[in-house]
Design a protein around this motif. Structure first.
Motif, PDB file in Angstrom:
ATOM      1  N   LEU A  36       7.564 140.239  31.969  1.00  0.00           N
ATOM      2  CA  LEU A  36       8.332 141.475  32.044  1.00  0.00           C
ATOM      3  C   LEU A  36       8.455 141.908  33.499  1.00  0.00           C
ATOM      4  CD1 LEU A  36       5.909 141.977  29.578  1.00  0.00           C
ATOM      5  CD2 LEU A  36       7.718 143.549  28.924  1.00  0.00           C
ATOM      6  N   GLY A  38      10.450 145.210  35.586  1.00  0.00           N
ATOM      7  CA  GLY A  38      11.306 146.380  35.418  1.00  0.00           C
ATOM      8  C   GLY A  38      10.834 147.573  36.215  1.00  0.00           C
ATOM      9  N   ALA A 193      16.317 141.822  27.354  1.00  0.00           N
ATOM     10  CA  ALA A 193      16.015 143.117  27.953  1.00  0.00           C
ATOM     11  C   ALA A 193      15.249 143.950  26.940  1.00  0.00           C
ATOM     12  CB  ALA A 193      17.295 143.835  28.370  1.00  0.00           C
ATOM     13  N   GLY A 218      12.266 150.327  31.564  1.00  0.00           N
ATOM     14  CA  GLY A 218      13.219 149.298  31.184  1.00  0.00           C
ATOM     15  C   GLY A 218      12.851 147.977  31.838  1.00  0.00           C
ATOM     16  N   PHE A 219      13.029 146.863  31.110  1.00  0.00           N
ATOM     17  CA  PHE A 219      12.578 145.565  31.596  1.00  0.00           C
ATOM     18  C   PHE A 219      13.613 144.473  31.350  1.00  0.00           C
ATOM     19  CE2 PHE A 219       8.638 147.786  30.524  1.00  0.00           C
ATOM     20  CZ  PHE A 219       7.899 147.607  31.686  1.00  0.00           C
ATOM     21  N   VAL A 220      13.604 143.492  32.235  1.00  0.00           N
ATOM     22  CA  VAL A 220      14.183 142.178  31.962  1.00  0.00           C
ATOM     23  C   VAL A 220      13.040 141.313  31.465  1.00  0.00           C
ATOM     24  CG1 VAL A 220      15.308 140.158  32.956  1.00  0.00           C
ATOM     25  CG2 VAL A 220      15.978 142.461  33.706  1.00  0.00           C
ATOM     26  N   THR A 221      13.262 140.535  30.408  1.00  0.00           N
ATOM     27  CA  THR A 221      12.182 139.765  29.801  1.00  0.00           C
ATOM     28  C   THR A 221      12.560 138.292  29.677  1.00  0.00           C
ATOM     29  OG1 THR A 221      12.969 140.122  27.527  1.00  0.00           O
ATOM     30  CG2 THR A 221      11.491 141.774  28.453  1.00  0.00           C
TER      31      THR A 221
END
Length: 226
Positions: A36, A38, A193, A218-221
């Motif tokens: 993760l 973000g 995401a 909020g994250f990019v995964t």
């Protein structure tokens, strides 16, 4: 045995029991590791600048975060259930100048650092939206343990006054909930995401901060199966 150790031992024991009898031929039936990256935004999280002539606050409400999540072997086919454990590290560095208390034109250069770490775990559910298992959505939630460390270095400009340092650490417990969507980019990997909300009673009132921390991230995964 403290509660942190008990929780981790329980998670490992349950996952080991679930692993018995499972085949390891497809991504969807393996242990999953998720990365993760973000940003988290906390509600009204500020720290008072020390020895300032006028009220000066350092806003540390937002900071980048990175971490990972690990899930047990899931139960179910397209709709799956299991347990997860996650960790997140957040950090922020700031530098401000302000007039010192007492006036006389004495200015202070203040360098600060904030590090936050939380370890959490709970249950999760995952649903593949298509028969080919190309897209999935998931939710998870449970308790968390949070740790924060704040440090400040005060340099008095054009003065013989010695440099001063202050610090505070805090520990607390709370809750988290998260959800996301991912798309398969190769046989054993998915990119997507996600969002996460959290609350903990990490107390920073000694330096003017909050006694409770509530945030939204909020994250990019990226998830990989093994």
């Amino acid at each position: 045995m403290n509660i942190q150790t008990l929780v981790m031992v329980t998670l490992l024991g349950v996952s080991a029991a679930q692993a018995q009898g499972h085949k390891y031929d497809t991504w969807s039936e393996n242990y999953t590791v998720q990365a993760l990256l973000g940003v988290v935004k906390y509600d009204h999280f500020t720290v008072d600048a020390p020895d300032s002539a006028d009220p000066v606050q350092i806003d540390v409400s937002s900071m980048p975060q990175l971490g990972g999540a690990w899930t047990t072997v899931p139960k179910g086919n397209r709709l799956q259930f299991g347990l997860e454990a996650t960790f997140l590290l957040g950090f922020r560095f700031d530098k401000i100048n302000y007039l010192a208390a007492g006036g006389s034109g004495l200015y202070v250069s203040l360098s600060t650092s904030m590090w936050m770490f939380d370890l959490s775990g709970g249950g999760y559910a995952s649903l593949f939206l298509d028969p080919g298992r190309k897209v999935r959505i998931y939710v998870g939630g449970g308790p968390l343990m949070g740790f924060a460390d704040y440090r400040a270095k005060q340099d008095y400009k054009n003065s013989s006054l010695a440099t001063e340092t202050t610090s505070e650490t805090a520990f607390g417990i709370g809750l988290y909930a998260r959800t996301g969507i991912e798309f398969r980019i190769h046989d054993r990997g998915m990119l997507g995401a996600g969002v996460r909300s959290n609350w903990s009673n990490v107390d920073f009132t000694e330096v003017g901060g909050s006694s409770d921390l509530a945030g939204f991230a909020g994250f990019v995964t990226y998830s990989a199966g093994f």
